[in-house]
Design a protein around this motif. Structure first.
Motif, short mmCIF file in Angstrom:
data_model
loop_
_atom_site.label_atom_id
_atom_site.label_comp_id
_atom_site.label_asym_id
_atom_site.label_seq_id
_atom_site.Cartn_x
_atom_site.Cartn_y
_atom_site.Cartn_z
N GLN A 1 1.23 16.88 13.21
CA GLN A 1 2.34 16.34 14.04
C GLN A 1 1.65 15.63 14.91
O GLN A 1 2.00 14.54 15.40
N ARG B 1 4.01 14.57 8.83
CA ARG B 1 5.21 15.70 8.47
C ARG B 1 4.48 16.53 7.71
O ARG B 1 3.42 16.09 6.79
N LYS C 1 0.20 22.46 10.73
CA LYS C 1 1.33 21.86 11.46
C LYS C 1 1.09 21.01 12.94
O LYS C 1 1.58 19.92 12.89
N HIS C 2 0.35 21.77 13.65
CA HIS C 2 0.12 21.07 14.89
C HIS C 2 -0.72 19.68 14.61
O HIS C 2 -0.50 18.59 15.40
#
Ligand code: ADP
Length: 437
Positions: free
Chosen positions: A396, A401, A392-393
């Protein structure tokens, strides 16, 4: 004579009745005027003239009504002035009267409690749901001066944390009792961060403690009895120690990776990258691993995806984590499909498997640090619970997304997007990319 007396009485009665009616009407008008706060008829208006004391009563009432109106005007002028001064403050400000009715709530307060749009003149306890705050209001009223307090307000399923200071104020309208002025500072974000930090420290301690205590136990046994211990037992003990040391190592590596990604300088090294080449070499590498020998891994990419400006090492890490999970959490013989396509100006990459899937209740938490659906299985497979957080990091940081779709018994698909930013280098034609693969 009798007729004369009777006629005089009748006339007298008629006058008396008229007098009564007129005064009754006048009293009614007086009540109406006081209620509506409108001065009574002035002298020149028809029907205004009344004999005797009535005129004095009318003038006195008119004066009182005018005075009250002027006082009210002055008071609302003062409140409007106060509102204009406090309205632009960044801090939330709330003024309540002696009965805890809200006299003033500035813009900042209304943006903290968006549901409380028309809160003026409402009672505090109806608008703001916090027993702690009501106790604080009482304490401020009772004096002595109260120190700043951190208070929790329940708004639906959420909590809002405010740091509150309260001061007693003399009513502007000279009314009895005291008003209280509150200055409220929104500390919800800080509180949430504190909570996250606390959970993180307790999770890390827990994750470190388990392998460390196992390693400690085995080492103590080896130190005490390695001389008379059967060779196979010693080997087994040493292998267990090695396995848990590796687990500690992966945990520390993942923690370091996460802390770097969350730092001010996450060290993103973007360069012109051919996603097709990157994915092809990663998948070739994974197909060669023993753990993947009984899985069927397929790969398809839209040839229109050109060079992309991304950090190739970090994008490899995302795909490796997703593929690693697909291999770990699906049984032998399962299918894993990796695909990439262009969609609304973005590149969308998908890693799909036909494994057991993830329960719907776990899906919203799956990208949280240390969140695992099946703790035992994750640990047994060497999982740290940080893989998806890292994914996720990185996504981002690239401005993309990430999300997951899953159905129990049918499989799981992880998606991530990357903005299709044009690379500085000349883009190669799709045919060239195809022939190179
Ligand atoms: P871990 O190191 O435990 O794999 P991750 O953050 O990578 O940590 O994944 C979190 C949890 O999500 C895993 O523990 C697992 O329960 C679940 N999970 C991830 N990928 C899949 C998948 N493809 N199928 C089923 N469950 C998955």
């Amino acid at each position: 004579m009798f007729y004369l007396i009777t006629a005089a009485l009748a006339i007298g009665l008629a006058f008396a009745l008229k007098w009564c009616r007129d005064h009754q009407q006048a009293v009614r008008r007086l009540c109406q005027a006081i209620n509506e706060q409108q001065p009574l008829l002035s002298d020149d208006e028809p029907g205004a003239k009344m004999p005797g004391d009535w005129d004095r009563l009318r003038s006195a009432t008119n004066e009182l009504i005018t005075e009250v109106a002027q006082l009210q005007q002055a008071r609302s002028g003062q409140l409007a002035q106060l509102e204009a001064t406090l309205g632009s403050l960044q801090e939330a400000v709330l003024l309540v009267d002696a009965e805890n009715r809200i006299l003033l709530a500035n813009q900042a307060l209304q943006s903290i409690f968006p549901r409380a749009k028309d809160i003026l003149h409402q009672r505090l306890e109806i608008v703001l749901h916090s027993v702690a705050f009501l106790n604080f209001v009482e304490a401020v009223r009772a004096g002595p001066a109260q120190p700043q307090q951190e208070l929790e307000f329940v708004e639906g399923s959420d909590s809002i944390w405010l740091e509150a200071t309260g001061t007693l104020v003399t009513p502007l309208n000279g009314a009895r009792g005291t008003w209280v002025l509150f200055v409220l500072h929104d500390i919800t974000k800080q509180k949430k961060l504190e909570g996250i930090r606390r959970d993180f420290v307790s999770n890390v301690s827990h994750e470190l403690r388990t392998p460390l205590s196992i390693i400690k136990g085995y080492i103590e046994t080896l130190v005490d009895g390695h001389r008379d211990m059967p060779l196979e037992d010693r080997d087994r003990f040493l292998q267990t120690i090695q396995r848990h040391t590796e687990r500690l190592n992966s945990l520390l590596e993942d923690l370091l990776a996460l802390s770097r990604l969350e730092s001010i300088n996450p060290g993103l090294r973007c360069e012109s990258t051919a996603l097709a080449d990157l994915l092809t070499s990663l998948i070739d590498d994974i197909r060669g691993r023993t753990v993947a020998s009984e899985h069927v891994i397929s790969f398809a990419i839209d040839p229109a995806i050109g060079l992309m400006l991304v950090d190739p090492l970090k994008i490899t890490q995302i795909c490796e984590n997703l593929l690693d999970n697909a291999l770990k959490y699906t049984p032998r013989g399962s299918r894993i499909e990796v695909s990439a396509r262009l969609r609304s100006g973005e590149t969308e990459v998908c890693v799909r498997d036909n494994g057991p899937g993830i329960p719907a209740t776990d899906l919203p938490h799956i990208f949280e640090r240390f969140y695992r659906v099946d703790k035992g299985r994750s640990r047994e497979k060497g999982g740290t619970g940080l893989g998806l957080s890292i994914v996720k990091h990185i996504v981002q940081l690239h401005g993309g997304r990430v999300w997951v779709e899953s159905e129990l018994g049918k499989g799981t698909a992880f998606f991530f997007t990357l903005p299709q930013r044009a690379s500085q280098e000349k883009e190669r034609k799709p045919e060239e990319q195809k022939s190179e693969r």
